[in-house]
Motif scaffolding. Structure first.
Motif, short mmCIF file in Angstrom:
data_model
loop_
_atom_site.label_atom_id
_atom_site.label_comp_id
_atom_site.label_asym_id
_atom_site.label_seq_id
_atom_site.Cartn_x
_atom_site.Cartn_y
_atom_site.Cartn_z
N LEU A 189 -24.68 3.29 32.39
CA LEU A 189 -23.25 2.83 32.76
C LEU A 189 -22.09 3.71 32.78
CD1 LEU A 189 -23.38 -0.76 30.95
CD2 LEU A 189 -23.29 -0.24 33.33
N THR A 190 -22.31 4.70 33.50
CA THR A 190 -21.45 5.75 33.74
C THR A 190 -21.11 6.01 35.36
OG1 THR A 190 -22.48 7.82 33.65
CG2 THR A 190 -21.70 7.20 31.64
N LEU A 191 -20.24 6.24 35.90
CA LEU A 191 -19.89 6.28 37.37
C LEU A 191 -20.85 7.28 37.85
CD1 LEU A 191 -18.39 5.25 39.74
CD2 LEU A 191 -16.64 6.77 39.20
N LYS A 192 -20.73 8.61 37.24
CA LYS A 192 -21.72 9.71 38.01
C LYS A 192 -23.16 9.29 37.89
CE LYS A 192 -22.64 14.66 37.46
NZ LYS A 192 -22.24 15.92 36.88
N ILE A 193 -23.59 9.05 36.73
CA ILE A 193 -25.04 8.67 36.61
C ILE A 193 -25.75 7.57 37.40
CG2 ILE A 193 -26.83 7.73 34.94
CD1 ILE A 193 -25.43 9.04 32.87
N LEU A 194 -24.65 6.40 37.60
CA LEU A 194 -25.08 5.38 38.65
C LEU A 194 -24.82 5.81 40.26
CD1 LEU A 194 -25.88 2.53 38.72
CD2 LEU A 194 -23.47 1.87 38.99
N LEU A 195 -24.00 6.70 40.44
CA LEU A 195 -23.94 6.94 41.84
C LEU A 195 -25.01 8.11 42.00
CD1 LEU A 195 -20.19 7.96 42.27
CD2 LEU A 195 -21.31 6.09 43.17
N LEU A 196 -25.36 8.95 41.03
CA LEU A 196 -26.45 9.68 40.98
C LEU A 196 -27.78 9.00 41.43
CD1 LEU A 196 -27.81 12.67 41.13
CD2 LEU A 196 -27.99 12.46 38.70
N GLU A 197 -28.00 7.81 40.88
CA GLU A 197 -29.18 7.19 40.77
C GLU A 197 -29.08 6.36 42.34
OE1 GLU A 197 -30.43 4.29 37.99
OE2 GLU A 197 -29.98 5.60 36.35
N MET A 198 -28.16 6.00 42.74
CA MET A 198 -27.76 5.41 44.15
C MET A 198 -28.09 6.51 45.26
SD MET A 198 -24.25 3.15 43.63
CE MET A 198 -24.56 2.54 45.20
N ALA A 199 -27.68 7.79 44.93
CA ALA A 199 -27.75 8.74 45.94
C ALA A 199 -29.16 9.15 46.47
CB ALA A 199 -27.11 9.86 45.50
N ARG A 200 -30.01 9.20 44.85
CA ARG A 200 -31.44 9.49 44.83
C ARG A 200 -32.27 8.50 45.65
NH1 ARG A 200 -31.75 12.33 38.89
NH2 ARG A 200 -31.37 14.37 39.58
N ALA A 201 -31.67 7.23 45.32
CA ALA A 201 -32.60 6.04 45.83
C ALA A 201 -32.47 6.25 47.52
CB ALA A 201 -31.90 4.73 45.36
N ILE A 202 -31.43 6.37 48.11
CA ILE A 202 -31.17 6.47 49.41
C ILE A 202 -32.00 7.77 50.03
CG2 ILE A 202 -29.64 6.59 51.39
CD1 ILE A 202 -27.48 5.13 49.53
N TYR A 203 -31.76 8.78 49.30
CA TYR A 203 -32.36 10.09 49.60
C TYR A 203 -33.93 9.90 49.78
CZ TYR A 203 -33.44 14.89 50.13
OH TYR A 203 -33.99 16.18 50.48
N ALA A 204 -34.66 9.18 48.94
CA ALA A 204 -35.74 8.91 49.11
C ALA A 204 -36.36 8.34 50.10
CB ALA A 204 -36.36 8.33 47.84
N SER A 205 -35.46 7.48 50.74
CA SER A 205 -35.90 6.64 51.79
C SER A 205 -36.34 7.60 53.20
CB SER A 205 -34.57 5.60 52.47
OG SER A 205 -34.71 4.89 51.29
N GLY A 206 -35.64 8.72 53.17
CA GLY A 206 -36.26 9.73 54.17
C GLY A 206 -35.68 9.54 55.55
N LYS A 207 -34.68 9.00 55.90
CA LYS A 207 -34.28 9.05 57.03
C LYS A 207 -32.79 9.91 57.19
CE LYS A 207 -35.87 4.43 58.69
NZ LYS A 207 -35.31 3.15 58.99
N SER A 209 -30.02 12.83 57.52
CA SER A 209 -30.06 14.26 58.22
C SER A 209 -30.29 15.45 57.45
CB SER A 209 -28.46 14.48 58.75
OG SER A 209 -28.31 15.68 59.27
N ASP A 210 -30.85 16.42 57.98
CA ASP A 210 -31.43 17.62 57.67
C ASP A 210 -30.38 18.21 56.85
OD1 ASP A 210 -33.72 17.31 58.58
OD2 ASP A 210 -33.37 18.56 60.44
N HIS A 211 -28.99 17.88 57.22
CA HIS A 211 -27.86 18.53 56.46
C HIS A 211 -27.52 18.02 55.13
CE1 HIS A 211 -27.41 20.97 60.09
NE2 HIS A 211 -27.28 19.89 60.97
N VAL A 212 -28.22 16.85 54.69
CA VAL A 212 -27.75 16.23 53.67
C VAL A 212 -28.35 17.08 52.65
CG1 VAL A 212 -28.13 14.20 52.37
CG2 VAL A 212 -27.28 14.27 54.98
N ILE A 213 -27.82 17.23 51.37
CA ILE A 213 -28.44 18.17 50.25
C ILE A 213 -28.97 16.87 49.18
CG2 ILE A 213 -27.82 19.74 48.64
CD1 ILE A 213 -25.37 20.79 49.94
N GLU A 214 -30.17 17.37 48.87
CA GLU A 214 -30.79 16.38 47.78
C GLU A 214 -29.78 16.43 46.47
OE1 GLU A 214 -34.89 15.68 45.29
OE2 GLU A 214 -34.83 17.51 46.74
N LYS A 226 -19.33 10.97 48.69
CA LYS A 226 -19.62 11.32 50.10
C LYS A 226 -21.02 11.48 50.44
CE LYS A 226 -15.17 14.11 49.95
NZ LYS A 226 -14.80 15.53 49.96
N SER A 227 -21.96 11.96 49.57
CA SER A 227 -23.43 12.12 49.92
C SER A 227 -24.01 10.65 50.28
CB SER A 227 -24.31 12.61 48.88
OG SER A 227 -25.41 12.70 49.21
#
Length: 370
Positions: A189-207, A209-214, A226-227
């Motif tokens: 329940l902190t903004l950074k941790i929650l955004l990190l979990e959200m970003a990782r969830a989308i990134y894991a979907s695999g669609k 751009s190649d320019h997106v950093i993990e 932004k990610s």
């Protein structure tokens, strides 16, 4: 004349590419994939856990983080595309990787079929009116790209309904269907941790751009935001499901200012129509924001009517577990309609089977909580 030549060349090239593809029994692949997804949903098994439990050992590979994560990536790729990994092995007697994955998963499923829980006949999913309603509201959040709070008392099946919705979407749209589940808890329940979990969830979907950093923990809040925005453009029509969203409501304006910050950040994603958000809670989110006169939040949240169990839902649960009888029905209604709802009822069923090998009025009466 030139355009006709180009079209003809394109047709020939496509035919060559199609002829290079190995013959695949897509029906078998889809059936096996769906069986695995069903079992993962029933047991709450993550992709990484599935990799740990199915990783082959006959080739002498050491089971460490690197090899397990590689095997998990292979399973994920196989689930996304039935044609993937079908090329012959390097040696004449080496089977394609896809066949090895399928053999390991089939063996895992056979083992699951013989587990104690399955001997008890525990049902995978029961479509109660509550579960059906929750699934419909999650889909509404997805279609409308809206922020919707779905309130229901504890133990009514919110978590299992969200998993079932994700499972249905993965079966119909593919394993990378843009349906992401995040469970809110004290530790994220902190903004950074929650955004990190959200970003990782989308990134894991695999669609993406190649320019997106993990995404990783070194990224600051603005970079994570932004990610998420960039990756979400490759996943239009997605939805985030936040389970246990009541935690967020409790901390708005009380002990953690981050509660309000998180809520405000979530609503900006909705403003940009990046994805829908479904908040599974006990109703605290909207109520707390209204008490604090937070118009920025209340004006953006659609709070649905509370969803409650019916006696017919109790009967459906009983039937799925093979429980019948007038006394049993009276006991189950009293238990299921009380605090803890279906969670308490199902726990009594499981304990009754474990302790007595059956579920009837006498065995249930051992649990005096009703």
């Amino acid at each position: 004349m030139t355009s006709q030549t180009i079209d003809l060349s394109s047709d020939i090239e496509n035919q060559i590419l199609e002829s290079d593809k190995p013959n695949v029994d897509i029906t078998r692949w889809e059936t096996l994939k769906n069986r695995a997804l069903d079992r993962m949903a029933l047991r709450g098994v993550s992709l990484l856990q599935l990799a740990i439990e199915t990783m082959p050992q006959d080739d002498g590979m050491r089971r460490n983080n690197n090899t397990v994560e590689t095997w998990a990536a292979c399973i994920e790729g196989w689930m996304k595309d039935g044609h993937k990994f079908r090329e012959p092995g390097r040696y004449f007697n080496q089977q394609p990787l896809a066949e090895k994955i399928e053999a390991q998963i089939e063996e895992w499923l056979d083992t699951q079929d013989n587990e104690q829980n399955n001997k008890f006949g525990e049902p995978c999913f029961v479509a109660t009116s509550v579960a059906t309603n929750i699934i419909e509201k999650i889909h509404k959040a997805r279609v409308m790209q809206d922020l919707i709070e779905i309130p229901s008392p504890p133990g009514h099946g919110k978590s299992s309904a969200s998993v079932q919705y994700q499972l249905q979407c993965r079966k119909s749209e593919g394993f990378d269907a843009p349906v992401w589940i995040i469970t809110l808890r004290e530790t994220n329940l902190t903004l950074k941790i929650l955004l990190l979990e959200m970003a990782r969830a989308i990134y894991a979907s695999g669609k993406s751009s190649d320019h997106v950093i993990e995404p990783d923990e070194r990224m600051e809040v603005d970079m994570l935001e932004k990610s998420i925005e960039r990756m979400a453009t490759y996943h239009r029509g997605g939805v985030f499901i936040f389970d246990e969203a009541n935690h967020l409501g409790r901390f708005i304006g009380i002990t953690r200012s981050s509660g309000g910050t998180i809520a405000n950040t979530l609503r900006t994603f909705i403003d940009r129509k990046l994805f829908g958000i479904a908040l599974l809670s006990n109703g605290e989110m909207f109520q707390r924001a209204r008490e604090l006169k937070s118009i920025q939040i209340t004006s953006r949240i659609t709070c649905e009517r509370p969803i409650k169990l019916t006696e017919n839902d109790i009967l459906l649960i009983m039937q799925s577990w093979g429980v019948s009888g007038k006394k049993e029905l009276d006991w189950c209604v009293k238990m299921g309609m009380g605090e803890g709802g279906l969670r308490t009822l199902v726990k009594a069923f499981r304990n009754s089977l474990y302790d007595f090998g059956k579920i009837n009025h006498d065995s249930l009466m051992f649990y005096k909580k009703a």
